[in-house]
Enzyme design. Structure first.
Site, PDB file in Angstrom:
ATOM      1  N   HIS A  53      -5.861  37.503  66.192  1.00 61.73           N
ATOM      2  CA  HIS A  53      -4.749  37.212  65.271  1.00 61.73           C
ATOM      3  C   HIS A  53      -4.751  35.726  64.939  1.00 61.73           C
ATOM      4  CE1 HIS A  53      -2.898  36.243  69.140  1.00 61.73           C
ATOM      5  NE2 HIS A  53      -1.867  35.698  68.537  1.00 61.73           N
ATOM      6  N   HIS A  55      -2.762  33.043  65.173  1.00 64.21           N
ATOM      7  CA  HIS A  55      -2.071  31.916  65.810  1.00 64.21           C
ATOM      8  C   HIS A  55      -3.053  30.825  66.248  1.00 64.21           C
ATOM      9  CE1 HIS A  55       1.760  34.437  66.756  1.00 64.21           C
ATOM     10  NE2 HIS A  55       1.777  33.900  65.545  1.00 64.21           N
ATOM     11  N   ASP A  57      -3.268  28.849  68.732  1.00 62.61           N
ATOM     12  CA  ASP A  57      -3.804  28.814  70.100  1.00 62.61           C
ATOM     13  C   ASP A  57      -4.854  29.897  70.340  1.00 62.61           C
ATOM     14  OD1 ASP A  57      -1.706  30.730  69.975  1.00 62.61           O
ATOM     15  OD2 ASP A  57      -1.441  30.667  72.148  1.00 62.61           O
ATOM     16  N   HIS A  58      -5.173  30.655  69.273  1.00 64.64           N
ATOM     17  CA  HIS A  58      -6.241  31.663  69.362  1.00 64.64           C
ATOM     18  C   HIS A  58      -7.405  31.366  68.419  1.00 64.64           C
ATOM     19  CE1 HIS A  58      -4.049  34.674  71.919  1.00 64.64           C
ATOM     20  NE2 HIS A  58      -3.104  33.823  71.600  1.00 64.64           N
ATOM     21  N   HIS A 111       3.271  41.614  67.130  1.00 65.04           N
ATOM     22  CA  HIS A 111       3.303  40.177  67.451  1.00 65.04           C
ATOM     23  C   HIS A 111       3.042  39.386  66.166  1.00 65.04           C
ATOM     24  CE1 HIS A 111       2.674  36.482  69.709  1.00 65.04           C
ATOM     25  NE2 HIS A 111       1.478  36.358  69.178  1.00 65.04           N
ATOM     26  N   ASP A 132      -2.306  38.924  71.929  1.00 65.31           N
ATOM     27  CA  ASP A 132      -0.924  38.725  72.395  1.00 65.31           C
ATOM     28  C   ASP A 132      -0.055  39.958  72.152  1.00 65.31           C
ATOM     29  OD1 ASP A 132      -1.691  36.210  73.078  1.00 65.31           O
ATOM     30  OD2 ASP A 132      -0.556  35.169  71.529  1.00 65.31           O
ATOM     31  N   HIS A 170      -2.983  35.546  77.511  1.00 66.17           N
ATOM     32  CA  HIS A 170      -2.230  34.547  78.295  1.00 66.17           C
ATOM     33  C   HIS A 170      -2.054  34.952  79.752  1.00 66.17           C
ATOM     34  CE1 HIS A 170      -0.756  31.928  74.974  1.00 66.17           C
ATOM     35  NE2 HIS A 170      -0.856  33.047  74.259  1.00 66.17           N
TER      36      HIS A 170
HETATM   37 ZN   LIG Z   1      -0.003  34.777  69.353  1.00 69.74          ZN
END
Ligand SMILES: [Zn+2]
Length: 258
Positions: A53, A55, A57-58, A111, A132, A170
């Protein structure tokens, strides 16, 4: 022989490195530096990149990885993924170059609106990379989706066999189990799991991968049909809840404020 290596990033992210021989494919490289360090240390070669996805942090590390070696980037069709060469959605199957791993793509919105998962069905046990959406003992926040979408996505994942391994994005397991215990104080499996996962963290080990036997027994977001979970959600809401989506929504809101 496929190896799956957890590379910790930021405070609590995992970048999963799929390695076969000297070829490596990172899943959700939010940061390039720890991936590059791993490649350099073991003289490995980047073969492709997978994203679940959009985001940061990915996917934040993708441009720096591509600057070093231009490789195919697989990601959800309905989201903006840097450098994406292959736009994927439910029903697609890919053969990941370099590591010869066949992955099926599942749409799991909730998410984010276009979130996908990668499933290696032919491995024994199956391997699931779900970003996530499903966490060990928890699930992702609903940033772009509805409770009904997330319930459907989690149900799709929960149809996988008990032994399927869950590689999520995570290390939230201990906090999730603390919440799970608040929802189901009488569920002994949650207490046992907390002890086990705590011991892993004390030794500096990831609590992941999880599996569906464990999640079905301890994850409140997969247990919305359980009378005890429903009762806890109704107590928290202060009124009766109609159906498992309403139970899910209440537990998700409870967890957000926990
Ligand atoms: Zn995420």
């Amino acid at each position: 022989m496929l190896e799956i290596i957890p590379v910790p990033a930021f405070a609590d992210n995992y970048i999963w490195l799929l390695r076969k021989g000297n070829k490596v494919v990172p899943v959700d490289p939010g940061d390039a530096a720890p991936v590059i360090a791993h490649l350099a240390r073991d003289r490995l070669e980047l073969a492709a990149i997978l994203a679940t996805h959009h985001h940061g942090d990915h996917v934040g590390g993708i441009p720096a990885l591509l600057a070093r070696s231009p490789v195919p980037v697989y990601g959800p069709a309905r989201e903006t993924i840097p450098g994406r060469t292959h736009a994927l959605s439910e029903g697609d199957t890919i053969l990941v170059p370099g590591i010869d791993l066949e992955l099926a793509v599942l749409d799991i919105p909730g998410h984010t609106a276009g979130h996908i998962a990668y499933l290696a069905r032919d491995e024994e046990p199956s391997l699931l990379f779900c970003g996530d959406t499903l966490f060990a003992a928890g699930c992702g926040r609903l940033f772009e989706g509805t409770p009904a979408q997330m319930v459907a996505s989690l149900a799709k994942l929960a149809a996988l066999p008990d032994t399927a391994r869950i590689y999520c994005g995570h290390e939230y397991t201990l906090a999730n189990l603390r919440f799970a215990a608040a929802v189901e104080p009488a569920n002994a499996r949650i207490g046992e799991r907390r002890t086990r996962e705590q011991a892993k963290r004390e030794r500096g080990l990831p609590t992941l991968p999880s599996n569906f036997a464990e999640e079905r027994a301890t994850n409140p977001f997969l247990r919305t049909e359980e009378p005890g979970v429903r009762a806890a959600a109704e107590r928290h809401a202060g009124h009766a809840l109609d159906g498992s989506t309403a139970v899910f929504a209440e537990i998700r809101a409870w967890k957000n404020a926990f």
